[in-house]
Design a protein around this motif. Structure first.
Motif, mmCIF file in Angstrom:
data_model
loop_
_atom_site.group_PDB
_atom_site.id
_atom_site.type_symbol
_atom_site.label_atom_id
_atom_site.label_comp_id
_atom_site.label_asym_id
_atom_site.label_seq_id
_atom_site.Cartn_x
_atom_site.Cartn_y
_atom_site.Cartn_z
ATOM 1 N N SER A 68 -49.840 -16.749 -52.783
ATOM 2 C CA SER A 68 -49.780 -16.130 -51.671
ATOM 3 C C SER A 68 -51.132 -16.665 -50.904
ATOM 4 N N ILE A 119 -49.571 -5.884 -52.271
ATOM 5 C CA ILE A 119 -48.627 -6.005 -51.314
ATOM 6 C C ILE A 119 -48.558 -4.599 -50.632
ATOM 7 N N VAL A 171 -46.241 -12.515 -47.464
ATOM 8 C CA VAL A 171 -45.911 -11.835 -48.577
ATOM 9 C C VAL A 171 -45.011 -12.675 -49.500
ATOM 10 N N THR A 188 -42.219 -5.888 -51.905
ATOM 11 C CA THR A 188 -42.077 -6.331 -50.376
ATOM 12 C C THR A 188 -40.875 -5.800 -49.863
#
Length: 280
Positions: A27, A48, A64, A77
């Motif tokens: 990420s 996250i 994300v 997510t």
């Protein structure tokens, strides 16, 4: 005049891009690839969930992971998109290559640190080595844990191996050479895109009856709108109750289909957006 000058300065000022840390995660690497001119301030958070909450507060935009070609969707997510008032404003794809790194030779490794998604994406190699795995919150955390643990290895990206000075013993340990992760950029406000490529919605059924899913999908089929992805996820309210995430190819009729869905059940629009190309 002063207010106008301040407004113009604010429009030129770099924003904040919040993503998964510490330094060295995929990420983080994606955020670096996306950094525009003027550059955005990259903020690294350990989870996250934390990223989603920060973006919902208006602290900045987020990057994300959404899904992986080998391990599937990233549940944290999806849960964050369901829980928070967030919108997807872009999607990006990155080839993912994992590497076994360690301060000791392969034959001396007694434990491997890996993120759960990394574990799944490298399951063939892990089974061949026959070494137990301890899960971590990120690939960078795997490197940090392996550095301070005797006879330990970590499954990490090249960027993490370099940052944390971990020699790479085995390259490209992923099961599939075409391993790819889809990332999304999220914001607390929707993107006003005239001709997007894709739209995402969340369907939260407020009824339980036969034929409901057929009716939901039929709203798109009747308009010849291609569904590129559909996935169920536990609602978190009670067992046997689910919400559905749908990605659709955008067309002039997509808005009509969503309006029809809202007459049938609960719908949350997650945004319409385009794909952003990044350097491999």
């Amino acid at each position: 005049m002063k207010r106008r000058a301040e407004k113009r300065a604010a429009l030129r000022a770099p924003g904040r891009l919040i993503t998964l840390g510490p330094e060295g995660t995929f990420s983080h690497e994606m955020a670096l690839k996306l950094n525009a001119v003027p550059p955005e301030e990259i903020v690294l958070l350990p989870t996250i969930h934390g990223i989603m909450a920060a973006v919902a507060r208006g602290d900045g935009d987020g990057i994300v992971p959404m899904e992986n070609s080998e391990a599937g969707s990233v549940g944290e997510t999806l849960d964050g998109l369901a829980r928070h008032p967030l919108f997807i404003t872009a999607e990006m794809y990155m080839p993912i290559h994992h590497n076994l790194a360690s301060l000791v030779p392969l034959e001396r490794i007694r434990v491997i640190y890996a993120h759960p998604q990394t574990h799944e994406q490298c399951s063939d190699a892990i089974e061949k080595w026959g070494v137990p795995v301890i899960h971590t919150s990120s690939n960078a955390s795997s490197a940090l844990e392996a550095r301070k643990t005797p006879n330990a290895g970590a499954l990490i990206p090249v960027i993490a191996a370099g940052l944390y000075h971990m020699p790479v013993l085995v390259r490209n340990t992923e099961n599939n050479a075409s391993n790819t992760t889809r990332f999304v950029r999220i914001s607390h406000a929707p993107l006003q895109e005239k001709k997007p490529e894709k739209c995402s919605i969340l369907i939260d059924p407020d009824q339980d009856r036969s034929g409901l899913l057929h009716d939901l999908l039929e709203a798109f089929a009747r308009r010849n709108i291609n569904l590129t992805r559909i996935e169920s996820r536990p609602s978190k309210r009670k067992i046997g109750e689910y919400v559905f995430f749908l990605d659709t190819a955008w067309s002039e009729k997509t808005a009509d289909a969503i309006i029809e869905l809202k007459t049938i059940t609960g719908v949350k629009e997650l945004g319409c957006y385009r794909k952003i190309g990044v350097e491999p």
